[in-house]
Design a protein around this motif. Structure first.
Motif, short mmCIF file in Angstrom:
data_model
loop_
_atom_site.label_atom_id
_atom_site.label_comp_id
_atom_site.label_asym_id
_atom_site.label_seq_id
_atom_site.Cartn_x
_atom_site.Cartn_y
_atom_site.Cartn_z
N LEU A 139 0.45 26.02 -0.02
CA LEU A 139 0.77 24.61 -0.22
C LEU A 139 -0.18 23.99 -1.24
CD1 LEU A 139 1.30 23.60 3.52
CD2 LEU A 139 3.04 24.26 1.87
N VAL A 140 0.27 22.89 -1.81
CA VAL A 140 -0.58 22.18 -2.76
C VAL A 140 -1.75 21.56 -2.01
CG1 VAL A 140 1.34 21.70 -4.31
CG2 VAL A 140 0.80 20.08 -2.49
N PRO A 141 -2.89 21.34 -2.68
CA PRO A 141 -4.03 20.70 -2.00
C PRO A 141 -3.66 19.32 -1.46
CG PRO A 141 -4.71 21.68 -4.08
CD PRO A 141 -3.22 21.75 -4.05
N VAL A 142 -4.43 18.89 -0.48
CA VAL A 142 -4.14 17.61 0.18
C VAL A 142 -4.28 16.45 -0.82
CG1 VAL A 142 -4.82 16.07 2.06
CG2 VAL A 142 -4.90 18.56 2.38
N GLU A 143 -5.28 16.51 -1.70
CA GLU A 143 -5.45 15.42 -2.66
C GLU A 143 -4.24 15.31 -3.58
OE1 GLU A 143 -7.49 17.86 -2.15
OE2 GLU A 143 -9.28 16.99 -1.21
N ASP A 144 -3.76 16.48 -4.08
CA ASP A 144 -2.56 16.45 -4.94
C ASP A 144 -1.34 16.00 -4.16
OD1 ASP A 144 -4.23 17.36 -6.89
OD2 ASP A 144 -3.61 19.47 -6.72
N GLU A 195 -0.38 6.53 6.70
CA GLU A 195 -0.86 5.86 7.90
C GLU A 195 -0.76 6.74 9.14
OE1 GLU A 195 3.46 5.23 7.33
OE2 GLU A 195 1.67 4.98 6.09
N ILE A 196 0.11 7.77 9.09
CA ILE A 196 0.27 8.68 10.24
C ILE A 196 -0.43 10.00 9.99
CG2 ILE A 196 1.94 9.90 11.69
CD1 ILE A 196 3.94 7.67 11.07
N THR A 197 -0.22 10.56 8.80
CA THR A 197 -0.70 11.93 8.53
C THR A 197 -2.22 12.02 8.41
OG1 THR A 197 -0.34 11.53 6.17
CG2 THR A 197 1.44 12.58 7.40
N LYS A 198 -2.91 10.93 8.05
CA LYS A 198 -4.36 11.00 7.91
C LYS A 198 -5.08 11.07 9.25
CE LYS A 198 -4.88 8.89 3.36
NZ LYS A 198 -5.53 7.81 2.57
N THR A 199 -4.37 10.72 10.30
CA THR A 199 -4.98 10.80 11.63
C THR A 199 -4.41 11.92 12.48
OG1 THR A 199 -3.37 9.16 12.44
CG2 THR A 199 -5.50 8.34 11.64
N ALA A 250 4.51 17.09 6.87
CA ALA A 250 4.79 16.35 5.64
C ALA A 250 4.57 17.23 4.41
CB ALA A 250 3.91 15.10 5.58
N ARG A 251 3.51 18.03 4.43
CA ARG A 251 3.24 18.93 3.29
C ARG A 251 4.35 19.98 3.15
NH1 ARG A 251 -2.65 21.26 3.75
NH2 ARG A 251 -2.13 22.00 1.65
N LEU A 252 4.85 20.49 4.29
CA LEU A 252 5.94 21.45 4.24
C LEU A 252 7.22 20.81 3.70
CD1 LEU A 252 5.41 23.35 7.64
CD2 LEU A 252 5.07 24.26 5.35
N GLU A 253 7.46 19.60 4.10
CA GLU A 253 8.66 18.90 3.59
C GLU A 253 8.56 18.70 2.08
OE1 GLU A 253 11.13 14.73 4.37
OE2 GLU A 253 9.32 15.21 5.51
N TRP A 254 7.37 18.32 1.59
CA TRP A 254 7.18 18.13 0.15
C TRP A 254 7.30 19.46 -0.60
CZ3 TRP A 254 7.66 15.31 -3.75
CH2 TRP A 254 6.93 15.49 -4.93
N GLU A 255 6.80 20.53 0.00
CA GLU A 255 6.94 21.86 -0.61
C GLU A 255 8.40 22.26 -0.71
OE1 GLU A 255 5.45 25.32 -2.39
OE2 GLU A 255 4.36 23.49 -1.79
N LEU A 256 9.18 21.96 0.32
CA LEU A 256 10.61 22.29 0.31
C LEU A 256 11.33 21.53 -0.80
CD1 LEU A 256 13.02 23.72 1.60
CD2 LEU A 256 13.21 21.81 3.20
N GLN A 257 11.02 20.28 -0.99
CA GLN A 257 11.66 19.51 -2.06
C GLN A 257 11.32 20.08 -3.44
OE1 GLN A 257 10.75 15.34 -1.73
NE2 GLN A 257 11.65 15.11 0.34
N GLN A 258 10.03 20.42 -3.61
CA GLN A 258 9.63 20.97 -4.90
C GLN A 258 10.31 22.31 -5.18
OE1 GLN A 258 5.29 20.97 -4.65
NE2 GLN A 258 5.24 19.36 -6.21
N GLU A 311 -3.16 15.84 12.24
CA GLU A 311 -3.07 17.04 11.40
C GLU A 311 -1.69 17.68 11.48
OE1 GLU A 311 -6.12 19.76 12.32
OE2 GLU A 311 -7.77 18.45 11.69
N HIS A 312 -1.07 17.64 12.65
CA HIS A 312 0.25 18.23 12.79
C HIS A 312 1.27 17.51 11.92
CE1 HIS A 312 3.58 20.36 14.55
NE2 HIS A 312 4.13 19.23 14.97
#
Length: 688
Positions: free
Chosen positions: A158-163, A176-180, A188-196, A182-183
């Motif tokens: 996956l892409v780094p969290v900052e990116d 507001e949800i993902t920063k607190t 959210a990162r997996l969903e963004w990876e799927l779109q890319q 981890e699950h």
């Protein structure tokens, strides 16, 4: 008696009548009651006191038996009465002993039963412990499996969290949800990876379609070119008569150029320079060609290009990719079913390190009489050196064993240049490369198989290992072939090998005559009384064993690389044995003679001054006219026969009458013989 029986019967009846009047009592198991009583008594009575009582009763029984034995010796009535009383006492004591024994048995059985019960209790407790341990181990394994569980999403890079927070839209990143949580961040990162990946898959499909369109255009152009090829072949076929008439050799040159493009750089330099000298000197003097498997060379060239591309791509990859590929490669290797022995692996490594390029350069140098030397130059891919193999082409077969030896391959090329024997690799890194490949043998062990790595062969290919540079890390840099070195060395080699070949052909003719007992006549013919009865080749061991050659071997004037011969000259009863050593540079270096004379004993240069003088004359002394040319073997043999005649004729023996003009048979304190020839009149011999 009858009255007593009647009274007895009456009493029985009375007893039966009285017993019938009492009510019936329940039957009692006396044995059981006795056993229970004795068991309770055994538990209540101490065992140590019973043991003391047992010993006391045994002592009393012994005393009673002793008293009874004494009373039996007396044998009177009083003694008999005492014996009866003693017997009763002893019987009672034995009864007591039996009871004590029964009590002890009861105690033993009770103890055994108690021990058995305790063992059963311990076994049940141990079994319960084993069950608990098994359950605990099973639970630990389950916990370990849970801890080691890896989800499929962990294999996705996956892409780094900052990116992710920088590039992903707010409806996907939801900071507001993902920063607190981890699950939620991972989802959210997996969903963004799927779109890319969906976007990249669409772009890839477009590129594939574009590639297919370009491939179709290339195929159409190739089909047009393929259709044009038969027409071009017909044109070339129609021009062949014109090429043959004009001696253009266009087809051959085209094939040679195609093969030359597949040569490694060192062999290409050799081919180009040798081809240029072939054009200048003519094909009758020098011819050059290419032999080998062109398909294999083309495959090797393509493989080399692919490896270079892979190196470039690997350099651009990250170290993490290399680390990820390593376990995958190991996993693939784990499924191999064939096993290769250590010997087969070592043999495969040896073949790989000694692997030659599929193409080699053939260089042929011809003489006017039809004699030709054929050299095959090969390039070792991993050792980075050039090796040479040689064959000879002769216009007619050679007569004689010694004459054939001088035209053998290794003999002709030995010391073509000073000190260059081709017995070891000129590359300093050869031994390291062999050791790194697991080859224990020295490189000289493989020379008969692969060819000799002469230094002049390396220089003809532009390789000069003496000029290799070393960087700051003490690593030798790759040696680039030098074109100017190749040009100069090829020219020098062609003329050097021609001179060597002419000299060897002349030496071969001389050796053929010497084996037949013929000696070429000198410019000023002198009558020779002796005759050459034998001329043959000898080995290095035989040469060293001769007494007359010890000083030549000790001084290093003759080595195993020389061509060694033995000549036997006879005149009546005198026999002269000459050991002849011909160097590789013949006739630049005169052959060395060492003499042994068998006449009136055995003599050699160490024990006879005359033989030492003859060796000096043959090996070193040449008059002015003869020094204009290099000394030949036949000239030296003529001198040897002449000196032998002078020695024998001046000895004063009637067996050898003088037939030459001699002023003084001997001169001086050393009694020097007249070995010097002067052209005065018919010729005269004088001392030096």
């Amino acid at each position: 008696m009858g009255k007593e029986d009647v009274s007895t019967k009456k009493r029985r009846k009375l007893n039966t009548s009285t017993s019938n009047d009492n009510p019936k009592q329940a039957p009692v198991d006396v044995y059981k009651r006795v056993v229970e009583f004795e068991e309770s008594e055994a538990q209540s009575r101490p065992a140590d006191k019973d043991a003391v009582l047992f010993k006391k009763i045994c002592q009393d029984v012994r005393l009673l038996f002793a008293d009874i034995a004494e009373l039996k010796l007396k044998g009177n009535e009083e003694a008999k009465e005492k014996i009866n009383s003693k017997r009763v006492e002893a019987s009672l004591l034995l009864v007591a002993l039996k009871k004590l024994n029964r009590l002890e048995k009861v105690r033993t059985r009770a103890g055994r039963d108690a021990l058995h019960k305790e063992k059963q209790r311990v076994d049940s407790t141990h079994l319960l412990l084993q069950n608990l341990l098994y359950e605990a181990d099973h639970l630990n394994k389950e916990v370990t499996k849970c801890l080691q569980f890896k989800s499929k999403d962990e294999e996705i890079e996956l892409v780094p969290v900052e990116d992710f927070y920088k590039d992903a839209p707010a409806d996907v990143s939801r900071p507001e949800i993902t920063k607190t949580d981890e699950h939620q961040l991972q989802l959210a990162r997996l969903e963004w990876e799927l779109q890319q990946r969906r976007e990249l898959a669409g772009a890839c499909s477009e590129l594939v379609a574009s590639k297919e369109r370009v491939a179709a255009a290339i195929a159409a152009a190739r089909s047009r070119l393929d259709a044009l090829a038969p027409h071009l072949k017909e044109v070339l076929k129609a021009t062949k008569p014109l090429q043959e008439c004009l001696a253009l050799r266009l087809d051959e040159k085209r094939d040679e150029a195609r093969a030359a493009s597949l040569l490694p750089h060192p062999l290409f330099l050799l081919y180009a320079n040798a081809y240029a000298y072939s054009d200048v000197l003519g094909a009758k003097v020098v011819t050059v060609g290419i032999a080998g498997d062109e398909d294999e060379a083309r495959r090797l060239d393509q493989l080399k290009n692919v490896e270079n591309d892979l190196v470039v791509s690997n350099d651009s990859d990250s170290d993490q990719d290399n680390n990820d590929e390593e376990p995958r490669e190991k996993k693939k290797r784990h499924h191999r079913t064939t096993k290769v022995s250590k010997e087969e692996k070592a043999e495969a490594k040896k073949k790989e390190i000694l692997k030659k390029h599929p193409l080699n350069v053939l260089l042929t140098v011809n003489l006017a009489d039809g004699t030709a030397i054929n050299l095959a130059f090969s390039y070792l891919l991993h050792l980075k050196i050039v090796v040479v193999k040689l064959t000879m082409s002769l216009p007619k077969p050679i007569v004689g064993v010694s004459a054939a030896d001088v035209l053998s391959g290794d003999c002709i090329l030995n010391e073509l240049y000073p000190g260059d024997m081709g017995s070891d690799s000129p590359h300093p890194a050869t031994s390291y490369l062999l050791n790194n490949a697991g080859v224990t043998e020295e490189f000289s062990h493989f020379i008969p198989e692969i060819g000799k790595p002469y230094i002049w062969a390396q220089r003809m290919c532009g390789l000069d290992f003496m000029a290799m540079t070393v960087d700051d890390k003490k690593h030798m840099k790759y040696l680039e072939p030098c074109p100017s070195l190749s040009v100069a060395t090829v020219e020098n080699f062609i003329f050097t090998i021609k001179r060597r070949l002419k000299a060897r052909v002349a030496l071969m003719i001389e050796l053929q005559d010497l084996e037949c007992g013929k000696i070429l006549p000198a410019k000023n013919p002198i009558r020779l009384s002796g005759s050459l009865t034998q001329w043959q080749t000898v080995s290095w061991q035989e040469y060293c064993q001769a007494s007359s050659t010890a000083y030549l071997v000790a001084e290093g004037l003759v080595t195993a690389d020389n061509m060694l011969y033995r000549a036997i000259i006879t005149r009546q009863s005198a026999k002269l044995v000459a050991m002849v050593a011909v160097s590789s540079d013949y006739p630049k270096k005169a052959p060395l003679f060492s003499l042994t004379l068998h006449w009136n004993g055995t003599h050699n240069a160490a024990t006879n001054d005359d033989l030492r003088d003859i060796e000096r004359v043959i090996n070193t002394d040449w008059n002015t006219e003869e020094s204009l040319e290099c000394p030949t073997l036949s000239t030296q043999m003529t001198k040897l026969l002449t000196c032998l005649d002078i020695l024998l004729e001046t000895s004063g023996s009637s067996e050898f009458p003088p037939d030459k003009v001699i002023f003084q048979p001997v001169r001086g304190r050393n009694r020097i013989k007249p070995y010097k020839y002067l052209r005065q009149g018919t010729g005269v011999f004088v001392q030096f």
